[in-house]
Design a protein around this motif. Structure first.
Motif, PDB file in Angstrom:
ATOM      1  N   PHE A 110     -60.835 -43.680 -44.258  1.00 39.02           N
ATOM      2  CA  PHE A 110     -61.193 -44.479 -43.086  1.00 39.02           C
ATOM      3  C   PHE A 110     -62.007 -45.666 -43.569  1.00 39.02           C
ATOM      4  O   PHE A 110     -63.033 -45.489 -44.228  1.00 39.02           O
ATOM      5  CB  PHE A 110     -61.989 -43.641 -42.090  1.00 39.02           C
ATOM      6  N   ASN A 111     -61.539 -46.891 -43.272  1.00 36.50           N
ATOM      7  CA  ASN A 111     -62.235 -48.074 -43.788  1.00 36.50           C
ATOM      8  C   ASN A 111     -62.755 -48.999 -42.682  1.00 36.50           C
ATOM      9  O   ASN A 111     -62.858 -50.208 -42.857  1.00 36.50           O
ATOM     10  CB  ASN A 111     -61.336 -48.848 -44.763  1.00 36.50           C
ATOM     11  N   GLY A 112     -63.109 -48.384 -41.539  1.00 36.95           N
ATOM     12  CA  GLY A 112     -63.715 -49.177 -40.458  1.00 36.95           C
ATOM     13  C   GLY A 112     -62.775 -50.202 -39.874  1.00 36.95           C
ATOM     14  O   GLY A 112     -63.173 -51.335 -39.605  1.00 36.95           O
ATOM     15  N   TRP A 113     -61.498 -49.795 -39.676  1.00 42.71           N
ATOM     16  CA  TRP A 113     -60.464 -50.651 -39.083  1.00 42.71           C
ATOM     17  C   TRP A 113     -60.322 -51.958 -39.869  1.00 42.71           C
ATOM     18  O   TRP A 113     -60.375 -53.052 -39.300  1.00 42.71           O
ATOM     19  CB  TRP A 113     -60.756 -50.916 -37.606  1.00 42.71           C
ATOM     20  N   ILE A 140     -57.942 -28.036 -46.596  1.00 43.15           N
ATOM     21  CA  ILE A 140     -58.083 -29.481 -46.441  1.00 43.15           C
ATOM     22  C   ILE A 140     -57.415 -30.193 -47.606  1.00 43.15           C
ATOM     23  O   ILE A 140     -57.388 -29.658 -48.727  1.00 43.15           O
ATOM     24  CB  ILE A 140     -59.573 -29.883 -46.319  1.00 43.15           C
ATOM     25  N   GLU A 141     -56.854 -31.351 -47.332  1.00 41.03           N
ATOM     26  CA  GLU A 141     -56.163 -32.125 -48.356  1.00 41.03           C
ATOM     27  C   GLU A 141     -56.513 -33.596 -48.173  1.00 41.03           C
ATOM     28  O   GLU A 141     -56.292 -34.162 -47.099  1.00 41.03           O
ATOM     29  CB  GLU A 141     -54.658 -31.911 -48.226  1.00 41.03           C
ATOM     30  N   SER A 142     -57.051 -34.215 -49.208  1.00 39.83           N
ATOM     31  CA  SER A 142     -57.436 -35.623 -49.132  1.00 39.83           C
ATOM     32  C   SER A 142     -56.272 -36.525 -49.518  1.00 39.83           C
ATOM     33  O   SER A 142     -55.486 -36.198 -50.409  1.00 39.83           O
ATOM     34  CB  SER A 142     -58.622 -35.900 -50.057  1.00 39.83           C
ATOM     35  N   HIS A 143     -56.180 -37.667 -48.819  1.00 35.02           N
ATOM     36  CA  HIS A 143     -55.161 -38.666 -49.116  1.00 35.02           C
ATOM     37  C   HIS A 143     -55.845 -39.990 -49.429  1.00 35.02           C
ATOM     38  O   HIS A 143     -56.813 -40.369 -48.761  1.00 35.02           O
ATOM     39  CB  HIS A 143     -54.204 -38.814 -47.938  1.00 35.02           C
ATOM     40  N   ASP A 144     -55.322 -40.700 -50.425  1.00 34.94           N
ATOM     41  CA  ASP A 144     -55.993 -41.904 -50.909  1.00 34.94           C
ATOM     42  C   ASP A 144     -55.481 -43.172 -50.248  1.00 34.94           C
ATOM     43  O   ASP A 144     -55.510 -44.254 -50.839  1.00 34.94           O
ATOM     44  CB  ASP A 144     -55.848 -42.012 -52.434  1.00 34.94           C
ATOM     45  N   TRP A 145     -55.004 -43.061 -49.015  1.00 38.14           N
ATOM     46  CA  TRP A 145     -54.592 -44.253 -48.276  1.00 38.14           C
ATOM     47  C   TRP A 145     -55.185 -44.199 -46.873  1.00 38.14           C
ATOM     48  O   TRP A 145     -55.573 -43.144 -46.390  1.00 38.14           O
ATOM     49  CB  TRP A 145     -53.075 -44.423 -48.246  1.00 38.14           C
ATOM     50  N   VAL A 146     -55.273 -45.357 -46.246  1.00 37.07           N
ATOM     51  CA  VAL A 146     -55.970 -45.484 -44.963  1.00 37.07           C
ATOM     52  C   VAL A 146     -55.028 -45.152 -43.807  1.00 37.07           C
ATOM     53  O   VAL A 146     -53.913 -45.676 -43.723  1.00 37.07           O
ATOM     54  CB  VAL A 146     -56.514 -46.916 -44.799  1.00 37.07           C
ATOM     55  N   LEU A 147     -55.482 -44.280 -42.919  1.00 41.29           N
ATOM     56  CA  LEU A 147     -54.739 -43.992 -41.690  1.00 41.29           C
ATOM     57  C   LEU A 147     -55.715 -43.484 -40.642  1.00 41.29           C
ATOM     58  O   LEU A 147     -56.544 -42.615 -40.929  1.00 41.29           O
ATOM     59  CB  LEU A 147     -53.649 -42.938 -41.930  1.00 41.29           C
ATOM     60  N   GLU A 148     -55.603 -44.014 -39.431  1.00 37.51           N
ATOM     61  CA  GLU A 148     -56.463 -43.598 -38.325  1.00 37.51           C
ATOM     62  C   GLU A 148     -55.633 -42.839 -37.300  1.00 37.51           C
ATOM     63  O   GLU A 148     -54.497 -43.222 -36.990  1.00 37.51           O
ATOM     64  CB  GLU A 148     -57.085 -44.826 -37.671  1.00 37.51           C
ATOM     65  N   ASN A 169     -50.833 -53.898 -41.410  1.00 35.76           N
ATOM     66  CA  ASN A 169     -51.875 -54.896 -41.638  1.00 35.76           C
ATOM     67  C   ASN A 169     -52.417 -54.761 -43.064  1.00 35.76           C
ATOM     68  O   ASN A 169     -52.728 -53.652 -43.514  1.00 35.76           O
ATOM     69  CB  ASN A 169     -52.999 -54.702 -40.620  1.00 35.76           C
ATOM     70  N   LYS A 170     -52.539 -55.869 -43.758  1.00 35.87           N
ATOM     71  CA  LYS A 170     -52.981 -55.823 -45.152  1.00 35.87           C
ATOM     72  C   LYS A 170     -54.453 -55.470 -45.303  1.00 35.87           C
ATOM     73  O   LYS A 170     -54.949 -55.326 -46.427  1.00 35.87           O
ATOM     74  CB  LYS A 170     -52.697 -57.166 -45.833  1.00 35.87           C
ATOM     75  N   ASN A 171     -55.180 -55.319 -44.186  1.00 36.07           N
ATOM     76  CA  ASN A 171     -56.573 -54.870 -44.285  1.00 36.07           C
ATOM     77  C   ASN A 171     -56.675 -53.346 -44.387  1.00 36.07           C
ATOM     78  O   ASN A 171     -57.773 -52.815 -44.497  1.00 36.07           O
ATOM     79  CB  ASN A 171     -57.415 -55.396 -43.118  1.00 36.07           C
ATOM     80  N   ARG A 172     -55.550 -52.645 -44.350  1.00 34.24           N
ATOM     81  CA  ARG A 172     -55.543 -51.189 -44.511  1.00 34.24           C
ATOM     82  C   ARG A 172     -55.045 -50.803 -45.914  1.00 34.24           C
ATOM     83  O   ARG A 172     -55.814 -50.348 -46.742  1.00 34.24           O
ATOM     84  CB  ARG A 172     -54.651 -50.509 -43.458  1.00 34.24           C
ATOM     85  N   THR A 207     -59.101 -52.641 -33.339  1.00 35.63           N
ATOM     86  CA  THR A 207     -58.293 -51.732 -34.151  1.00 35.63           C
ATOM     87  C   THR A 207     -56.981 -52.340 -34.644  1.00 35.63           C
ATOM     88  O   THR A 207     -56.203 -51.643 -35.288  1.00 35.63           O
ATOM     89  CB  THR A 207     -57.954 -50.454 -33.364  1.00 35.63           C
ATOM     90  N   ASP A 208     -56.722 -53.599 -34.329  1.00 35.17           N
ATOM     91  CA  ASP A 208     -55.428 -54.217 -34.635  1.00 35.17           C
ATOM     92  C   ASP A 208     -54.300 -53.523 -33.876  1.00 35.17           C
ATOM     93  O   ASP A 208     -53.216 -53.294 -34.416  1.00 35.17           O
ATOM     94  CB  ASP A 208     -55.152 -54.229 -36.145  1.00 35.17           C
ATOM     95  N   SER A 209     -54.580 -53.187 -32.629  1.00 30.05           N
ATOM     96  CA  SER A 209     -53.594 -52.621 -31.694  1.00 30.05           C
ATOM     97  C   SER A 209     -53.191 -51.190 -32.020  1.00 30.05           C
ATOM     98  O   SER A 209     -52.038 -50.894 -32.355  1.00 30.05           O
ATOM     99  CB  SER A 209     -52.345 -53.506 -31.616  1.00 30.05           C
TER     100      SER A 209
END
Length: 355
Positions: A110-113, A140-148, A169-172, A207-209
């Motif tokens: 999570f990178n604060g939208w 639990i399983e961690s993932h190294d990419w951003v998703l909300e 969006n390239k900010n994710r 949130t970029d929609s």
């Protein structure tokens, strides 16, 4: 084909996760109003599911005492000490999938939208809760990419709905292409079809929609969506394009959707900022046999409740006043995350629906 599945939100739940607002968060200026809303929300949810609450350690006893004093059933409320930046559990909470080995909590970055807001503490909440045994029947399983969580919707039957303006969006995830993201979504959530919504936005949304402010999947192959009937409004053209695109969508089985438009909330301005807020009736919370719908003391509130009732026959429909929540740009769905049945306690017959 993936061997795991993200359940639809209307499937049975054990609990709802909340992250408590506090004075060291953006809620400070309206904290009393927001805390009262959270307290009322907890008491309603407890009629249908347990509540897991992440709360700053120094406030644990205060929150417990306040809930007890208002008659909340503490046997259904589980408090865990966690530091947090903010309260948007939908986006920093875990997404729970069913696998052949049982339940798995997917902990995405999570990178604060898109690095718009502080997020370092929120990004750790899922693992902190897991380490305190908040989810005893899951791994639990961690993932190294951003998703909300607010950026995706699934019917649990192979279809996922999202917006290109958020997930692409390239900010994710700037290093991932659309094809990369599609492959990852299909793998982790067990979906075969992804419907990308290319239109639709709400002024004041950070949130970029997120899809959960615009269009929501419902039972019986139904989508309810934010509609604008005011031709003079800045949203009119874009939401009309969104509506037209929704009409072209089908589910994984190739079936078109039944579409139900939600009333337009009109112009709602921030009490402090004076700027337009992203008020939407689409940001509702589904719990066991009930739907909690955000309302804003507007003439359209009753119409919104009627539309949701059409989408969820047999469910109890409640309007929850959310004028305080929308001041910070979100509503009921944004502050909650459902925890599927079987994560807190073993399902009696031991069976899990993988398909």
């Amino acid at each position: 084909m993936s061997n795991q599945r993200l359940p639809a939100e209307w499937e049975p739940q054990d609990a709802v996760l909340l992250t408590w607002p506090h004075k060291n968060s953006p809620w400070d200026w309206i904290l009393d109003d927001v805390v009262e809303l959270y307290e009322a929300l907890v008491t309603v949810i407890c009629d249908y599911a347990d509540v897991i609450i992440a709360v700053p350690e120094e406030q644990l006893e205060e929150v417990r005492k306040r809930l007890e004093d208002m008659g909340a059933p503490l046997e259904y409320i589980h408090l865990y000490p966690c530091m947090s930046n903010d309260s948007w559990a939908r986006d920093h909470g875990p997404l729970t999938v069913i696998t052949p080995e049982g339940f798995k909590l997917l902990d995405f970055k999570f990178n604060g939208w898109g690095n718009k807001f502080p997020h370092d503490l929120d990004d750790q909440i899922s693992r902190q809760l897991f380490s305190q045994n908040a989810f005893p029947c899951a791994q639990i399983e961690s993932h190294d990419w951003v998703l909300e969580g607010g950026s995706i919707e699934t019917d649990g039957e192979g279809t996922l709905l999202t917006t290109s303006s958020c997930l692409l969006n390239k900010n994710r995830n700037p290093e991932l292409t659309k094809q990369d993201i599609e492959a990852r979504l299909k793998s982790v959530f067990g979906v075969q079809k992804i419907n990308w919504l290319d239109h639709g936005y709400l002024a004041g949304d950070d949130t970029d929609s997120h899809i959960d402010t615009l269009a929501r999947l419902c039972p019986n192959n139904t989508i309810v969506y934010t509609a604008c009937d005011d031709e003079s409004d800045e949203h009119y053209a874009e939401l009309k394009k969104m509506e037209a695109q929704l009409k072209t969508f089908t589910n994984a089985a190739g079936q078109p959707y039944r579409l139900l438009p939600l009333p337009w909330a009109g112009v709602v301005l921030g009490e402090e900022s004076g700027e337009r807020l992203p008020s939407t009736y689409a940001n509702f919370l589904i719990i066991n046999e009930a739907v909690l719908v955000p309302i804003y003391n507007l003439p359209m509130d009753e119409d919104a409740l009627e539309v949701i009732a059409q989408a969820f026959p047999g469910y109890e429909i409640f309007g929850i006043p959310c004028s305080a929540l929308i001041e910070q740009g979100g509503s009921l769905h944004c502050i909650t995350m459902q925890i599927p049945e079987g994560v807190l306690w073993q399902i009696p017959d031991g069976t899990l629906e993988l398909v």
